[in-house]
Design an enzyme around this catalytic site. Structure first.
Site, short mmCIF file in Angstrom:
data_model
loop_
_atom_site.label_atom_id
_atom_site.label_comp_id
_atom_site.label_asym_id
_atom_site.label_seq_id
_atom_site.Cartn_x
_atom_site.Cartn_y
_atom_site.Cartn_z
N GLY A 109 0.79 -1.22 0.00
CA GLY A 109 0.00 0.00 0.00
C GLY A 109 0.82 1.27 0.00
O GLY A 109 0.32 2.32 0.32
N CYS A 110 2.13 1.19 -0.29
CA CYS A 110 2.96 2.38 -0.27
C CYS A 110 2.44 3.38 -1.30
O CYS A 110 2.21 3.05 -2.45
CB CYS A 110 4.41 2.03 -0.58
SG CYS A 110 5.51 3.44 -0.56
N GLY A 111 2.27 4.62 -0.88
CA GLY A 111 1.67 5.60 -1.77
C GLY A 111 2.61 6.70 -2.21
O GLY A 111 2.27 7.48 -3.08
#
Length: 266
Positions: A109-111
């Site tokens: 989920g790294c944004g």
């Protein structure tokens, strides 16, 4: 293509007692590379589902391309160690990417993976002048409608979802992933591939709202965001600057509006 879920054995404990063996479906999480014209630009952990949508959405929301038309072809290659989403872009886009090329390794989920400066982390968004209005009761109904369309979460109880809802159409589409950013990228990509934008619509989120979730929703062109959890302070400031109505802590008994509350009506 790997399955999106897997059946696994468990040991059940109830009321402090071991009640025997059980089983549960859990979501898969695999390394997914995004390559442009043969060179890897990013590696993320995500659910192997709706990968074409993910490739397009990630490319748009992370600024790898400006429009979906710059992507000429998409191939999906599956290997033992993961999946490669191979995007083929036009010559001008390839030149731009070559100038800023790097490898990015991102957690689930790294944004904000692969940014090169503090300024880029706080990149400004465009400002919507959308004058749409949304009934409060309709937004609550929209959240319930999305729960009924979260097929992967119904199996696993372990993934996030992002949906696009319009007052005149209802729930347009939903995408799911173990990562909240990935789910939203998939929604951005699916919408762009359909030749649409989020204008006049609402992004529905099953997660908290951090700044990158607002930035990605702005790329989609949505007038409002509705989330079940709270926002960060930077997310509120970014939504306010972008002209986006930010609704959070959405529950059966109500919600709180953090920016541009004029769009919410009885």
């Amino acid at each position: 293509m790997p399955n999106a879920t897997r059946e696994t054995s468990t040991t059940l404990w109830r009321d402090g007692r071991n009640t025997g063996p059980g089983s549960r479906r859990i979501p898969e999480e695999v390394a997914i590379a995004l390559s442009y014209n043969g060179t890897t630009q990013a590696v993320m952990m995500a659910t192997p589902l709706d990968l074409e949508d993910y490739g397009v959405g990630f490319s748009l929301s992370e600024g790898q391309v400006s429009t979906v038309d710059q992507i000429q072809e998409i191939d999906i290659a599956v290997f033992d160690e993961g999946i490669d989403i191979r995007l083929w872009v036009d010559e001008a886009t390839e030149t731009m990417l070559r100038d800023r090329r790097r490898r990015i390794a991102g957690p689930t989920g790294c944004g904000l993976c692969g940014i090169e400066s503090l300024t880029e982390a706080n990149r400004p968004t465009g400002r919507t002048e959308d004058d749409s209005r949304f009934q409060a009761s309709a937004l609550t109904a929209a959240q319930h409608a999305m729960y009924n369309h979260q097929k992967l979460n119904a199996e696993t109880r372990a993934v996030h979802a992002a949906g696009l809802w319009r007052p005149d159409q209802g729930l347009v589409r939903v995408r799911e992933d173990v990562g909240r950013h990935n789910a939203l990228d998939k929604l951005v990509g699916a919408t762009a591939r359909a030749g649409e934008s989020g204008a006049g619509g609402v992004v529905l989120l099953t997660s908290r709202v951090s700044v990158e979730m607002v930035q990605k929703s702005a790329v989609l062109g949505a007038a409002a965001i509705v989330a079940v959890s709270a926002p960060t302070a930077l997310a509120v400031r970014t939504a306010d600057a972008a002209g986006i109505t930010l609704v959070a802590l959405a529950r059966d008994d109500g919600f709180e509006v953090f920016s541009h509350s004029h769009r919410i009506v009885q």
